[in-house]
Each structure stands twice: as C-alpha cells, then as structure tokens.
Design a protein around this motif. Structure first.
Motif, PDB file in Angstrom:
ATOM      1  N   GLY A 251       0.773  -1.235   0.000  1.00  0.00           N
ATOM      2  CA  GLY A 251       0.000   0.000   0.000  1.00  0.00           C
ATOM      3  C   GLY A 251       0.803   1.283   0.000  1.00  0.00           C
ATOM      4  O   GLY A 251       0.245   2.357   0.258  1.00  0.00           O
ATOM      5  N   ALA A 252       2.079   1.218  -0.307  1.00  0.00           N
ATOM      6  CA  ALA A 252       2.859   2.463  -0.428  1.00  0.00           C
ATOM      7  C   ALA A 252       2.275   3.308  -1.553  1.00  0.00           C
ATOM      8  O   ALA A 252       1.828   2.786  -2.573  1.00  0.00           O
ATOM      9  CB  ALA A 252       4.320   2.145  -0.712  1.00  0.00           C
ATOM     10  N   ASP A 253       2.277   4.636  -1.365  1.00  0.00           N
ATOM     11  CA  ASP A 253       1.725   5.526  -2.387  1.00  0.00           C
ATOM     12  C   ASP A 253       2.687   5.686  -3.561  1.00  0.00           C
ATOM     13  O   ASP A 253       2.280   5.812  -4.703  1.00  0.00           O
ATOM     14  CB  ASP A 253       1.459   6.904  -1.781  1.00  0.00           C
ATOM     15  CG  ASP A 253       0.359   6.847  -0.732  1.00  0.00           C
ATOM     16  OD1 ASP A 253      -0.605   6.086  -0.948  1.00  0.00           O
ATOM     17  OD2 ASP A 253       0.464   7.547   0.285  1.00  0.00           O
ATOM     18  N   ARG A 254       3.967   5.750  -3.262  1.00  0.00           N
ATOM     19  CA  ARG A 254       5.001   5.946  -4.273  1.00  0.00           C
ATOM     20  C   ARG A 254       6.343   5.769  -3.570  1.00  0.00           C
ATOM     21  O   ARG A 254       6.385   5.403  -2.405  1.00  0.00           O
ATOM     22  CB  ARG A 254       4.889   7.337  -4.912  1.00  0.00           C
ATOM     23  CG  ARG A 254       4.971   8.484  -3.907  1.00  0.00           C
ATOM     24  CD  ARG A 254       4.861   9.843  -4.584  1.00  0.00           C
ATOM     25  NE  ARG A 254       3.511  10.122  -5.045  1.00  0.00           N
ATOM     26  CZ  ARG A 254       2.512  10.567  -4.285  1.00  0.00           C
ATOM     27  NH1 ARG A 254       2.713  10.796  -3.006  1.00  0.00           N
ATOM     28  NH2 ARG A 254       1.322  10.790  -4.779  1.00  0.00           N
ATOM     29  N   ALA A 294       1.243   8.136   2.969  1.00  0.00           N
ATOM     30  CA  ALA A 294       0.571   9.311   3.538  1.00  0.00           C
ATOM     31  C   ALA A 294       1.536  10.495   3.627  1.00  0.00           C
ATOM     32  O   ALA A 294       1.667  11.148   4.663  1.00  0.00           O
ATOM     33  CB  ALA A 294      -0.036   8.992   4.910  1.00  0.00           C
ATOM     34  N   GLN A 295       2.233  10.734   2.511  1.00  0.00           N
ATOM     35  CA  GLN A 295       3.076  11.927   2.365  1.00  0.00           C
ATOM     36  C   GLN A 295       4.309  11.887   3.288  1.00  0.00           C
ATOM     37  O   GLN A 295       4.949  12.904   3.507  1.00  0.00           O
ATOM     38  CB  GLN A 295       2.243  13.184   2.635  1.00  0.00           C
ATOM     39  CG  GLN A 295       2.733  14.440   1.961  1.00  0.00           C
ATOM     40  CD  GLN A 295       2.087  14.743   0.613  1.00  0.00           C
ATOM     41  OE1 GLN A 295       1.276  13.977   0.093  1.00  0.00           O
ATOM     42  NE2 GLN A 295       2.451  15.862   0.023  1.00  0.00           N
ATOM     43  N   HIS A 296       4.661  10.717   3.824  1.00  0.00           N
ATOM     44  CA  HIS A 296       5.869  10.571   4.631  1.00  0.00           C
ATOM     45  C   HIS A 296       6.717   9.457   4.040  1.00  0.00           C
ATOM     46  O   HIS A 296       6.186   8.435   3.607  1.00  0.00           O
ATOM     47  CB  HIS A 296       5.529  10.216   6.081  1.00  0.00           C
ATOM     48  CG  HIS A 296       4.982  11.369   6.854  1.00  0.00           C
ATOM     49  ND1 HIS A 296       3.734  11.889   6.602  1.00  0.00           N
ATOM     50  CD2 HIS A 296       5.521  12.117   7.846  1.00  0.00           C
ATOM     51  CE1 HIS A 296       3.526  12.917   7.421  1.00  0.00           C
ATOM     52  NE2 HIS A 296       4.595  13.077   8.188  1.00  0.00           N
ATOM     53  N   THR A 297       8.033   9.632   4.052  1.00  0.00           N
ATOM     54  CA  THR A 297       8.895   8.624   3.448  1.00  0.00           C
ATOM     55  C   THR A 297       9.874   8.018   4.443  1.00  0.00           C
ATOM     56  O   THR A 297      10.312   8.680   5.386  1.00  0.00           O
ATOM     57  CB  THR A 297       9.680   9.194   2.249  1.00  0.00           C
ATOM     58  OG1 THR A 297      10.414   8.125   1.627  1.00  0.00           O
ATOM     59  CG2 THR A 297      10.660  10.277   2.679  1.00  0.00           C
TER      60      THR A 297
END
Ligand SMILES: [Mn+2]
Length: 452
Positions: A251-254, A294-297
């Motif tokens: 489920g990673a966004d990118r 969620a915008q965190h890497t």
C-alpha cells in the motif's frame, strides 16, 4: 478525548492478517480527498500555527496537478504540497487554506475548494468540491468555492480582521509565486510562513509518527523481500523490482526517492540509481530505498552479499560500520546535536579501525554525512544545528567505501528520538551479518534455481 476517524488506519483493517507488521488501510471514502483525516490532529496543527503567529492571515495553496507532458514523473500526476497537507491532510489539487489568527478575536479557518467539474472527473475521477462532504471529511466548518479572486479578497479581509501581516508559503518551486509577488508589490506586509511551519514539522506529532512508522514498516518488509530474492546473476533492476513490488503490495503511495541498488563497483557510488548491472557471486549490493506512505517517506539502507554469505573481508568492514552505527544510536537522546553524533561516529571508527583500511583509519572512506532529518521529505526540513528533542526523526547511516576493492558498505536506520533515547523504527529489516545470512540461506533453500 481524541476522535480517531483514522482508527482503521492505525489498527489495521480486516485485511491486516496479510502482513504481520503492516496494517492495511481502509478504502478511502472519497478519492478526491485522499485518506480519512484525523480531524482533531489537523485542527491542533492549525491552532498551533495560529497561536505562534499571534495576529495575521496565513494563506496556504494546495499543489496543482503535475504536467504529464513536461515533467518526469515517477508516479501519479499529483502529489499534494507538503505544507498544505501538513495543515489539512487532504489530497485535493488547486485548493487554498486561509487561516486568520487574531490575538483578541476568534481564530478562523477557511478551506477554498475548486468546484467539481463533471467533464474533468471523467478523466481524473471524483474530486472533493465545496459542500457538506468536505466539511465532514476535513472537520473545517467554512468550506467555500474557489474563484480566481477569492483568495485575494480573503487575504485582504484576513489582514483587516487580524490586524497582522499576510503570511504565505514562499519557496522557489511554488507555482503560485506570481500571485505572491503581486501581493508583495502591492505594498502589503507579506511574510514567509515557511520557517515557522518547518520548525513545527521537525517535531513529529501523533499522525506524523503514525505515517512514518508505516512507511518505514513497509520499507523494512520490502528490503527483507529483496534479501530473500537476491542471488548471483540477478540484475540490479530485478532486485529493485522485487523490493518496489513489495512496497506497492503493502500500500505504499510511491517512492520517497529513486531506489539505489548498487552491486560490486556500484556499491561505492553513493547515489547510484541506474540499477542496470548484473550482480556477480562474491559481491556486495547496497540497497538504499524508501517507500512513501501518507506523504511521509522512509529511508533505509542494507548491504547484502549477493551469494548469501559475506567474505571475511566484507564481514570485517561490515561489522565496523555496524558497530559505529550502534555506538551512535546509543548516543541519541534529547539535548544532543547531529554534529555531536557525527563526532561519535568518527571517533568510534578511528578507535576501532585497526589496520582494516591500511594506514590511517577507515574514517577517510566514510565520505558523507552521518544523518539527515526524515519526514515528509527524505531530506526533511529542519536546521542541522538544532538539539535533538523527543519526536524528531533522523537517519543514522555510516558507511565505508573502498572503490579499489569494489567494496561499499552502508547501513542506514530511521530513528525516533524519545524522552530517554532512541527508538529504531526500521528494526524490522535484518541488520547483522548473521541475521542477513540466515535469511538469505533460508530463501535459497526455498527458491527455484535458475531463471531470475
Ligand atoms: Mn538517507
């Protein structure tokens, strides 16, 4: 009491059994908004910002869709602006947030959303427009339709109401810079809110830490999958594909940054990301990767032996890097600076190099910095002279690179500063030579031979 709209996100939904460490997010209710928003947490962030400002109007634009024709994209054609996301949690393009902070009156929060366009939605999916849905999903009571002049009027009104200056996000890549320049040239007192927002972003709050934990957990699982799959004859890009497939599966966004998979000579190149070489038996491969969630890497590095077993020489270098990293992690606690941690690393390496790196110690082959801040960006915002405080997150990544031997080792973990010390968020990825060899040999027994 905090009201957790995000309960499913934090505890894992019914599908959580798929993975022992990574909970699976619930299906977003409305694609145009992003994931469900922890309304109280974002309200608290806005309140904190307005309190720090005292009086003034703060105008924060959302990102715009990226340009599929002109930009090199690694993923979707939209990623939300970090500052806008930090204050709203929503992933809607072309929106604006206007905060009116006033010392004596009530603070005021207004979200401007572009009206939905049915024709456009055929291409990009259902958006979040002004209306009851937006109020309910964001927890922001005043949601108004965006029109080109609505922000100028809101800014002027906010200045009158607050009696303070106009703050906005000023940075080079901001596509709303023309508008900001116009405000400044009209003689208004326009100031940059970025330094204040950056200082808030350096101390992670509950939602920030939850997102980071999840990005790091996904990354640790991806790296572990990569260890199980690596073998001589495999191409670097194939190892990259295994890792990134696991990210997406979980489920990673990118990606937070392009994956670095460097074997043999490439293990000594710090930011090698071509990943085209065929890996040979007896070599090391440095895997430096980060899933974004969620915008965190995350940002995790492991170094593994392509054949599944370290040579004595590789093990000696590896163990020095690992022991250096452990000495640093031991030293992480509130009150210490990143500069001081760097000295701990250099001193440890100097004292324990023996004759591993010939004359002089191995420190001269440790050619990069030890740490950087981590958060919404891989090299996150924040001054490097700050002393550590609970809630800060940084990487600890010593390395030794010996180009003449085609031998590079880097070990990188993501560390959360706690009241008393440090918590290693990325501990899920095997880190000692024994753990790595055990996992790789286990996998060898269960893998079909040949092929890739
Ligand atoms: Mn890093």
């Amino acid at each position: 009491m905090r009201r957790f709209v995000l309960l499913g996100f934090l505890l894992g939904g019914p599908l959580a059994a798929q993975s022992p460490t990574v909970p699976v997010a619930p299906v977003p209710e409305l694609p145009g908004a992003g994931r469900p928003v922890d309304i109280d947490a974002y309200r608290a962030r806005r309140a904190r910002l307005m309190e720090r400002v005292g009086s003034g109007v703060i105008v924060v634009p959302a990102a715009h869709p990226r340009d599929l024709e002109a930009e090199v994209l690694q993923d979707n054609h939209f990623r939300q602006d970090d500052y806008f996301f930090y204050l709203t949690g929503i992933e809607t393009p072309n929106a604006w947030l206007v905060l009116v902070a006033s010392m004596d009156g009530e603070d005021e929060v207004t979200l401007y959303l572009p009206r939905r366009e049915r024709g456009m939605e055929q291409w990009t999916g259902r958006g979040l427009g002004p209306g009851e849905d937006a109020v309910r999903l964001t927890g922001i009571q005043r949601v108004l339709p965006y029109a080109p002049d609505s922000i100028d009027r809101a800014a002027a009104r906010g200045r009158r109401r607050s009696g303070g200056p106009l703050y906005t996000v000023m940075y080079v890549a901001n596509r709303d810079n023309d508008r900001i320049r116009r405000w400044a040239s009209s003689g208004q007192d326009v100031r940059n809110i970025v330094p204040l927002l950056d200082s808030l972003r350096t101390i992670k709050d509950e939602v920030g830490i939850a997102a980071l934990r999840r990005a790091v957990a996904i990354t640790a699982e991806g790296v572990t999958a990569g260890m199980s799959a690596a073998h001589p004859g495999m191409y670097e890009y194939q190892l990259e594909a295994v890792i990134e497939a696991r990210f997406r599966h979980l489920g990673a966004d990118r990606l937070g940054f392009p994956s670095i998979v460097g074997s043999g000579p490439n293990s000594t190149v710090l930011h090698y990301d071509m990943n085209r070489r065929q890996m040979q038996a007896g070599e090391l491969v440095v895997v430096d990767v980060g899933a974004e969630y969620a915008q965190h890497t995350a940002d995790v590095t492991r170094t593994l032996p392509v054949s599944g077993r370290f040579t004595e020489r590789q093990r000696a270098i590896y163990d020095l890097v690992l022991a250096t990293q452990e000495a640093v992690i031991e030293a992480v606690k509130p009150g210490v600076t990143i500069g001081e941690l760097g000295s701990v690393a250099r001193r440890y390496m100097a004292d324990h190099s023996g004759n591993l790196c010939g004359e002089g110690d191995c420190g001269r082959y440790f050619v990069h910095g030890l740490s950087h801040w981590l958060g919404m960006r891989v090299h996150d915002v924040g001054d490097y002279r700050m002393v550590l405080e609970p809630g800060m997150v940084l990487t600890i990544e010593p390395g030794i690179y010996l180009p003449e031997e085609n031998l590079g080792v880097r070990i990188e973990d993501d560390v959360l500063v706690t009241q008393t010390g440090a918590e290693i968020l990325s501990a899920g990825a095997p880190r000692t030579t024994t753990e790595i060899e055990r996992l790789m040999q286990l996998a060898e027994g269960s893998q079909p031979t040949g092929g890739n």
